[in-house]
Design an enzyme around this catalytic site. Structure first.
Site, short mmCIF file in Angstrom:
data_model
loop_
_atom_site.label_atom_id
_atom_site.label_comp_id
_atom_site.label_asym_id
_atom_site.label_seq_id
_atom_site.Cartn_x
_atom_site.Cartn_y
_atom_site.Cartn_z
CE LYS A 150 41.00 17.04 -45.71
NZ LYS A 150 41.98 16.44 -46.61
CD GLU A 183 48.85 10.95 -45.11
OE1 GLU A 183 47.66 10.62 -45.06
OE2 GLU A 183 49.29 12.03 -44.69
N1 PMP Z 1 45.66 11.57 -46.36
C1 PMP Z 1 45.66 12.81 -46.86
C2 PMP Z 1 46.94 13.55 -46.94
C3 PMP Z 1 44.46 13.39 -47.30
O1 PMP Z 1 44.44 14.62 -47.79
C4 PMP Z 1 43.26 12.64 -47.21
C5 PMP Z 1 41.95 13.23 -47.62
N2 PMP Z 1 41.89 13.53 -49.00
C6 PMP Z 1 43.32 11.33 -46.70
C7 PMP Z 1 44.54 10.84 -46.27
C8 PMP Z 1 42.09 10.49 -46.58
O2 PMP Z 1 41.27 10.97 -45.52
P1 PMP Z 1 39.70 10.86 -45.57
O3 PMP Z 1 39.37 9.42 -45.65
O4 PMP Z 1 39.23 11.46 -44.30
O5 PMP Z 1 39.23 11.59 -46.78
#
Ligand code: PMP
Length: 284
Positions: A150, A183
């Site tokens: 991230k 995603e």
């Molecule tokens: N994919 C991406 C690219 C993201 O930035 C995020 C978080 N905003 C998610 C999936 C979802 O992850 P999380 O459930 O940990 O927020």
């Protein structure tokens, strides 16, 4: 007025600043997390810190705090802001250095904790579902910047988000270099098919979402079969239900993809069930 934690001190929003020489700004060199506070309790802090420290390790960035110290700093900042329900943005930059890429020339990683209000999708979209499109921008190749990191460099996602916006949508599906579904720009994706819950595996080139994991656990508890598997656009088009998960979005139904109605064209039963279960979980 939010109080922002930077390297152990709290600042007013107007005074919370980093150097223009910070490599987080110059190169997107750093990592971050987005975390929710529900009823005064930080949701899955341990899991978020685990992912944060893994992201940092993957980019050779040493966070100058132990996990325990970081957890305490997060809790302290939530208390300092007197926030019962909100959003935490944890940012670690490489720090200020010269105008060159060399990370060894940076000395002072900045640890920033912002606690603010959460901005979610309008309620109408939770009731009626979201319309999304497939972006032509593919998700970063895992051998470039692995999507499991991230990182502060979110341009890959922003470019796809611009495509979504230009198509009149708020989210877009991103495929990987193999043309498989990865995603969305800021959310993970699930499909329901014949009573089974399906989602791409982490090695499809996705962020391993904390909400994704929570929803998979909830489904398993409800006796719903859950399978991580390769999905293509075909699987999305013929799905009974599609929904997205994310820290900000929580669980939200998708009712249209690339102009095609998903299933009945209304938020599906399993999506509504898992959204309800998630609402209960976060308030537990
Ligand atoms: N994919 C991406 C690219 C993201 O930035 C995020 C978080 N905003 C998610 C999936 C979802 O992850 P999380 O459930 O940990 O927020």
């Amino acid at each position: 007025m939010p109080r922002i934690w930077i390297n152990g001190k709290l600042y007013d929003k107007a005074d919370a600043k980093v150097s223009v020489y910070d490599h987080g700004l110059l190169y997107g060199d750093g990592v971050f997390e987005g975390i929710r506070v529900y009823s005064g309790k930080v949701f899955r802090l341990t899991e978020h810190l685990e992912r944060l420290y893994e992201s940092a390790r993957s980019i050779w960035l040493e966070i100058p705090l132990t996990r325990e110290q970081m957890a305490q700093a997060v809790e302290d900042t939530v208390r300092a802001n007197n926030k019962q329900d909100g959003y935490i943005r944890l940012v670690i930059t490489r720090g200020a250095g010269g105008l060159g890429l060399d990370p060894r020339k940076t000395a002072d990683p900045q640890v920033i904790i912002i606690v603010d209000d959460i901005s979610m999708y309008p309620q109408e979209l939770y009731d009626n579902g979201l319309e999304i499109v497939t972006a032509s921008t593919i998700r970063n190749h895992p051998n470039a910047v692995n999507p499991r990191i991230k990182s502060l460099n979110y341009l890959n996602n922003i470019l796809a988000k611009i495509e979504a916006i230009r198509a009149g949508c708020l989210e877009a599906i991103m495929l990987n270099a193999n043309g498989e579904v990865a995603e969305c720009t800021g959310d993970n994706i699930f499909v329901v098919k014949n009573g089974e819950l399906r989602t791409p595996p982490p090695n499809a080139g996705i962020l391993d979402g904390i909400t994704r994991a929570a929803v998979m656990e909830l489904a398993t508890k409800d006796g719903i079969p859950v399978r991580e598997m390769t999905l293509t656009r075909h699987d999305i088009y013929v799905a009974d239900e599609v929904f997205l998960t994310g820290t900000a979005a929580e669980v939200i139904a998708v009712v249209k993809v690339d102009g095609r109605a998903v299933g009945s064209g209304k938020p599906g039963k399993m999506t509504r069930q898992l959204r309800e279960r998630f609402q209960v979980l976060v308030r537990e």
